[in-house]
Design a protein around this motif. Structure first.
Motif, PDB file in Angstrom:
ATOM      1  N   ALA A 237      26.319  30.653  49.273  1.00 53.25           N
ATOM      2  CA  ALA A 237      24.923  30.041  49.300  1.00 53.25           C
ATOM      3  C   ALA A 237      24.185  30.296  48.038  1.00 53.25           C
ATOM      4  O   ALA A 237      23.181  29.617  47.676  1.00 53.25           O
ATOM      5  N   LYS A 238      24.643  31.192  47.079  1.00 58.42           N
ATOM      6  CA  LYS A 238      23.993  31.515  45.978  1.00 58.42           C
ATOM      7  C   LYS A 238      24.543  30.957  44.957  1.00 58.42           C
ATOM      8  O   LYS A 238      24.247  31.184  43.682  1.00 58.42           O
ATOM      9  N   GLY A 239      25.502  29.949  45.188  1.00 57.45           N
ATOM     10  CA  GLY A 239      26.197  29.054  44.304  1.00 57.45           C
ATOM     11  C   GLY A 239      27.360  29.563  43.476  1.00 57.45           C
ATOM     12  O   GLY A 239      27.704  29.432  42.416  1.00 57.45           O
ATOM     13  N   ARG A 240      27.738  30.889  43.990  1.00 62.05           N
ATOM     14  CA  ARG A 240      29.109  31.667  43.313  1.00 62.05           C
ATOM     15  C   ARG A 240      30.103  31.348  44.278  1.00 62.05           C
ATOM     16  O   ARG A 240      30.158  30.863  45.535  1.00 62.05           O
ATOM     17  N   LYS A 241      31.506  31.401  43.694  1.00 62.12           N
ATOM     18  CA  LYS A 241      32.627  31.525  44.324  1.00 62.12           C
ATOM     19  C   LYS A 241      32.872  32.980  45.373  1.00 62.12           C
ATOM     20  O   LYS A 241      32.444  33.722  44.469  1.00 62.12           O
ATOM     21  N   ALA A 242      33.602  32.702  46.282  1.00 60.42           N
ATOM     22  CA  ALA A 242      33.841  34.058  46.931  1.00 60.42           C
ATOM     23  C   ALA A 242      34.899  33.552  47.977  1.00 60.42           C
ATOM     24  O   ALA A 242      35.313  32.629  48.325  1.00 60.42           O
ATOM     25  N   ALA A 243      35.749  34.814  48.140  1.00 64.33           N
ATOM     26  CA  ALA A 243      36.893  34.809  49.147  1.00 64.33           C
ATOM     27  C   ALA A 243      36.904  36.201  49.820  1.00 64.33           C
ATOM     28  O   ALA A 243      36.209  37.250  49.204  1.00 64.33           O
ATOM     29  N   ALA A 244      37.394  36.020  51.078  1.00 61.81           N
ATOM     30  CA  ALA A 244      37.905  37.588  51.702  1.00 61.81           C
ATOM     31  C   ALA A 244      39.195  37.848  51.925  1.00 61.81           C
ATOM     32  O   ALA A 244      39.877  36.627  52.631  1.00 61.81           O
ATOM     33  N   LEU A 245      39.587  38.877  51.874  1.00 61.96           N
ATOM     34  CA  LEU A 245      41.137  39.322  52.108  1.00 61.96           C
ATOM     35  C   LEU A 245      41.144  40.452  52.940  1.00 61.96           C
ATOM     36  O   LEU A 245      40.223  41.294  52.864  1.00 61.96           O
TER      37      LEU A 245
ATOM     38  N   ALA B 132      26.708  39.020  43.220  1.00 62.15           N
ATOM     39  CA  ALA B 132      26.658  37.522  43.039  1.00 62.15           C
ATOM     40  C   ALA B 132      25.395  37.150  42.363  1.00 62.15           C
ATOM     41  O   ALA B 132      25.304  36.213  41.735  1.00 62.15           O
ATOM     42  N   ASP B 133      24.330  37.946  42.709  1.00 68.19           N
ATOM     43  CA  ASP B 133      22.904  37.716  42.140  1.00 68.19           C
ATOM     44  C   ASP B 133      22.922  37.707  40.796  1.00 68.19           C
ATOM     45  O   ASP B 133      22.222  37.364  40.037  1.00 68.19           O
ATOM     46  N   LYS B 134      23.924  38.382  40.164  1.00 70.27           N
ATOM     47  CA  LYS B 134      24.232  38.721  38.694  1.00 70.27           C
ATOM     48  C   LYS B 134      25.062  37.393  38.115  1.00 70.27           C
ATOM     49  O   LYS B 134      25.449  37.503  36.688  1.00 70.27           O
ATOM     50  N   GLY B 135      25.446  36.491  39.113  1.00 71.00           N
ATOM     51  CA  GLY B 135      26.086  35.382  38.402  1.00 71.00           C
ATOM     52  C   GLY B 135      27.616  35.750  38.572  1.00 71.00           C
ATOM     53  O   GLY B 135      28.138  34.869  37.422  1.00 71.00           O
ATOM     54  N   ILE B 136      28.150  36.817  38.964  1.00 69.81           N
ATOM     55  CA  ILE B 136      29.408  36.764  39.161  1.00 69.81           C
ATOM     56  C   ILE B 136      29.962  36.422  40.427  1.00 69.81           C
ATOM     57  O   ILE B 136      29.457  36.540  41.629  1.00 69.81           O
ATOM     58  N   ASP B 137      31.282  36.063  40.376  1.00 63.80           N
ATOM     59  CA  ASP B 137      31.957  35.466  41.490  1.00 63.80           C
ATOM     60  C   ASP B 137      32.578  36.683  42.324  1.00 63.80           C
ATOM     61  O   ASP B 137      33.069  37.852  41.620  1.00 63.80           O
ATOM     62  N   VAL B 138      33.075  36.773  43.582  1.00 70.49           N
ATOM     63  CA  VAL B 138      33.225  37.838  44.237  1.00 70.49           C
ATOM     64  C   VAL B 138      34.384  37.696  45.370  1.00 70.49           C
ATOM     65  O   VAL B 138      34.186  36.982  46.112  1.00 70.49           O
ATOM     66  N   ILE B 139      35.458  38.575  45.377  1.00 66.47           N
ATOM     67  CA  ILE B 139      36.398  38.591  46.273  1.00 66.47           C
ATOM     68  C   ILE B 139      36.054  39.944  47.116  1.00 66.47           C
ATOM     69  O   ILE B 139      35.890  41.065  46.625  1.00 66.47           O
ATOM     70  N   ILE B 140      35.792  39.945  48.186  1.00 68.18           N
ATOM     71  CA  ILE B 140      35.545  41.090  49.080  1.00 68.18           C
ATOM     72  C   ILE B 140      36.950  41.341  50.121  1.00 68.18           C
ATOM     73  O   ILE B 140      37.701  40.463  50.198  1.00 68.18           O
TER      74      ILE B 140
ATOM     75  N   PHE C 188      39.769  30.732  42.297  1.00 68.90           N
ATOM     76  CA  PHE C 188      38.918  31.234  40.990  1.00 68.90           C
ATOM     77  C   PHE C 188      39.274  30.575  39.805  1.00 68.90           C
ATOM     78  O   PHE C 188      38.780  30.738  38.525  1.00 68.90           O
ATOM     79  N   ASN C 189      40.540  29.971  39.687  1.00 71.50           N
ATOM     80  CA  ASN C 189      41.166  29.271  38.527  1.00 71.50           C
ATOM     81  C   ASN C 189      41.153  30.398  37.425  1.00 71.50           C
ATOM     82  O   ASN C 189      41.075  30.293  36.229  1.00 71.50           O
ATOM     83  N   SER C 190      41.953  31.627  37.877  1.00 71.56           N
ATOM     84  CA  SER C 190      41.887  32.686  36.998  1.00 71.56           C
ATOM     85  C   SER C 190      43.081  33.476  37.440  1.00 71.56           C
ATOM     86  O   SER C 190      43.623  33.285  38.528  1.00 71.56           O
ATOM     87  N   ASN C 191      43.728  34.407  36.409  1.00 75.29           N
ATOM     88  CA  ASN C 191      44.932  35.124  36.794  1.00 75.29           C
ATOM     89  C   ASN C 191      44.477  36.659  36.663  1.00 75.29           C
ATOM     90  O   ASN C 191      45.188  37.536  37.185  1.00 75.29           O
ATOM     91  N   HIS C 192      43.213  36.722  36.334  1.00 75.08           N
ATOM     92  CA  HIS C 192      42.681  38.274  36.220  1.00 75.08           C
ATOM     93  C   HIS C 192      41.178  38.309  36.906  1.00 75.08           C
ATOM     94  O   HIS C 192      40.548  37.200  37.142  1.00 75.08           O
TER      95      HIS C 192
END
Ligand code: NDP
Length: 254
Positions: free
Chosen positions: A52-60, A26-34, A85-89
């Motif tokens: 809180a770092k300004g990135r999108k995130a979700a947990a599954l 996330a610190d690299k500006g990447i959104d993350v799903i954990i 994340f408004n994405s298919n990939h």
């Protein structure tokens, strides 16, 4: 011109190394799903920390030993990708989830063996296979191995062998996915202080001291020693690193 924000999937991101990787990514500006296995509350805290770092995130929720549930997992993953994340990939698959197995060859049971195979090899293989349609061309796969695939203290024959299998599998991934511009690498941590194996490395002073004494840099590893390396492999600067085993152990058992 705006560049598209990239997305990572980190298995076992609720605690330990996976959590550290997710935050560093996330610190690299990447959104993350954990994903998490049993600790939904811990996973929710990681999601909050990433947000809180300004990135999108979700947990599954995911059990990486239960291949039969992977199709349902990717259905849910796809829905979350679309909605949140408004994405298919997505771009980066980090196969990190895992549990410890300490058992001598002479007394390892078939059940212990099968459980370890399912989590550490079969699950990683089929999760990666089923992730491929969702992974962008030019993406990356990072598989987490262990120093125990190189050095051989007693009691880790099954676990260490499976991590060895992951390292070979990673090279095959690099070969087969190169045409899509997808790089695959292994990160092999040395002994790190986490909950792993009941906190064995962190909480047992005797074991901790022995490992420190056999580590060139003179101490046991911490989660913070690992996450940034995985995050680096998700950056543009790391684009030419492919099919490598990167040991991150402070120089253990040289
Ligand atoms: P932890 O025990 O701290 O965390 C394990 C993570 O994996 C948690 O997120 C847990 O989810 C998840 N998990 C456990 N079992 C399953 C399962 N069946 N299906 C899906 N997820 C599962 O371990 P570490 O962070 O230390 O280890 C992470 C990886 O690093 C593992 O692959 C391990 O083999 C490897 N490694 C660890 C080393 C160390 O010394 N710590 C050294 C070298 C490699 P939940 O929180 O919900 O239970």
């Amino acid at each position: 011109m705006t560049t598209r924000t990239k997305i990572a999937l980190v298995t076992g991101g609720s605690r330990g190394l996976g959590k550290n990787m997710a935050l560093a990514i996330a610190d690299k500006g990447i959104d993350v799903i954990i994903t998490y296995h049993s600790k939904a509350d811990d996973a929710a805290e990681v999601v909050k920390a990433i947000e809180a770092k300004g990135r999108k995130a979700a947990a599954l929720q995911l059990d990486t030993s239960h291949v039969a549930a992977f199709d349902a997992f990717f259905k849910e993953f796809s829905t979350v990708l679309n909605k949140t994340f408004n994405s298919n990939h997505f771009d980066f698959l980090v196969n990190n989830a895992g549990t410890a197995l300490y058992a001598p060859v002479a007394s390892t049971t078939e059940e212990q063996f099968d459980t370890a195979v399912n989590i550490h090899f079969k699950g990683v293989f089929f999760l990666t296979q089923k992730a491929l349609p969702f992974l962008n061309d030019g993406g990356r796969i990072i598989n987490i191995s262990s120093g125990l695939a190189r050095f051989t203290p007693p009691g880790s024959s099954v676990y260490g062998s499976l991590k060895g299998a992951i390292e070979v599998f990673t090279r095959y991934l690099a070969t087969e996915l190169g045409a899509r511009g997808i790089a695959a690498n292994t990160v092999a941590p040395g002994a790190i202080e986490t909950d792993f194996g009941g906190g064995r490395v962190r909480d047992n002073k005797e074991i901790n001291d022995v490992i420190a004494a056999h580590t060139a840099l003179g101490r046991v590893g911490l989660p913070d020693d690992i996450g940034g390396v995985v995050a680096f492999l998700c950056t543009e600067e790391a684009r030419w690193i492919n099919a490598q085993r990167i040991e991150v152990s402070g120089g253990m058992n040289l």
